[in-house]
Design a protein around this motif. Sequence first.
Motif, PDB file in Angstrom:
ATOM      1  N   GLN A  82      64.938  25.172  63.813  1.00  0.00           N
ATOM      2  CA  GLN A  82      65.834  26.255  64.156  1.00  0.00           C
ATOM      3  C   GLN A  82      65.767  27.355  63.133  1.00  0.00           C
ATOM      4  O   GLN A  82      65.625  27.115  61.961  1.00  0.00           O
ATOM      5  N   ARG A  83      65.885  28.561  63.619  1.00  0.00           N
ATOM      6  CA  ARG A  83      65.845  29.701  62.731  1.00  0.00           C
ATOM      7  C   ARG A  83      67.258  30.114  62.390  1.00  0.00           C
ATOM      8  O   ARG A  83      68.219  29.745  63.060  1.00  0.00           O
ATOM      9  N   SER A  84      67.337  30.909  61.336  1.00  0.00           N
ATOM     10  CA  SER A  84      68.657  31.275  60.826  1.00  0.00           C
ATOM     11  C   SER A  84      69.498  32.031  61.843  1.00  0.00           C
ATOM     12  O   SER A  84      70.707  32.021  61.764  1.00  0.00           O
ATOM     13  N   VAL A  87      72.448  30.325  63.251  1.00  0.00           N
ATOM     14  CA  VAL A  87      73.551  29.882  62.411  1.00  0.00           C
ATOM     15  C   VAL A  87      74.478  31.062  62.145  1.00  0.00           C
ATOM     16  O   VAL A  87      74.034  32.102  61.672  1.00  0.00           O
ATOM     17  N   LEU A  92      76.985  30.093  56.909  1.00  0.00           N
ATOM     18  CA  LEU A  92      76.049  30.161  55.784  1.00  0.00           C
ATOM     19  C   LEU A  92      76.779  30.539  54.505  1.00  0.00           C
ATOM     20  O   LEU A  92      76.558  29.958  53.445  1.00  0.00           O
TER      21      LEU A  92
END
Lengths: 175, 135
Positions: A82-84, A87, A92
């Motif tokens: 998964q890429r940021s 999120v 974060l």
Amino acid sequence: MDYFSFFGLERKLTLDASQLQKRFYELSREYHPDRFARKPEEERLKAEEASAILNDGYRVLRDPVQRAEYVLKQEGFDVGEQRSKDVPPELLEEVFELNMALEELRHGDEDARASLAEAHQKFINMRAAADEELTGLGQRYDQSQDRAVLQQIRGVLNRRRYIRNLVTEVEKELA
Amino acid sequence: MAYSDKVLDHYNNPRNVGSMDKNDPNVGTGMVGAPECGDVMKLQVKVNPTTGIIEDAKFKTFGCGSAIASSSLATEMLKGKTVDEALAIKNTEIVNELALPPVKIHCSVLAEDAIKAAITNYKDKTAKEQAAVAQ
């Protein structure tokens, strides 16, 4: 092979654990190698294969987190790499701050132990809250079959993964 | 799995660890993460507003050795580049430089994402500032 149908269970995120266990025992008996020892090779191999699915499936279905990930995958959600962008930034930010606090405690003296123990409890509580949220969302999905709920579940699973790592980190320090 | 010498070097002696004031209008901040491994990476750039050149870069990463090395290397690569040159940095450059194995390529992707996020943040800030001045 769909694990739910293999176990003859309804495809639900909120699974009855005792029902699952019951089916696991029944099927374990059904595919037990002793019963196939004298059978033709083809049948024996089929039983072995079924046993393997049975064990893998039981491991996945009995764990609420793995079960949710399994259903998400079936529904076409990417739960692997998964890429940021998946999120939320607040999460974060929060995880970063928690890690910073943990690092400060780690380099502290003996007095830091109490704070570490406190942080540990906090992370455990956060994990429990995530689990509770997961249960609630699971019920909602089972009732509505709404994909938007799955999207929310995915978010909670991401968050939980971060929390799980924090728990592991702090436990390393406390050990 | 063994880390390459370059990864170990960056891991043991990370360059440019730290943080800058995120409210500074010349500072762009990128915060990215990979939930799969639980990594969080914060990368910041300080841009000279007249030349558009990145004068300083800092990072702080919580994650595996490769994630730390990737972001450490990224900050080194950024210094002296223009904002647009920075946006052109590809994760493959990091992979090659650090000799990252396939299972660790996502760490370099994360570093590339962090660079892009930091630059975007800086650009958004300057755009807002200009809009404010224009009014």
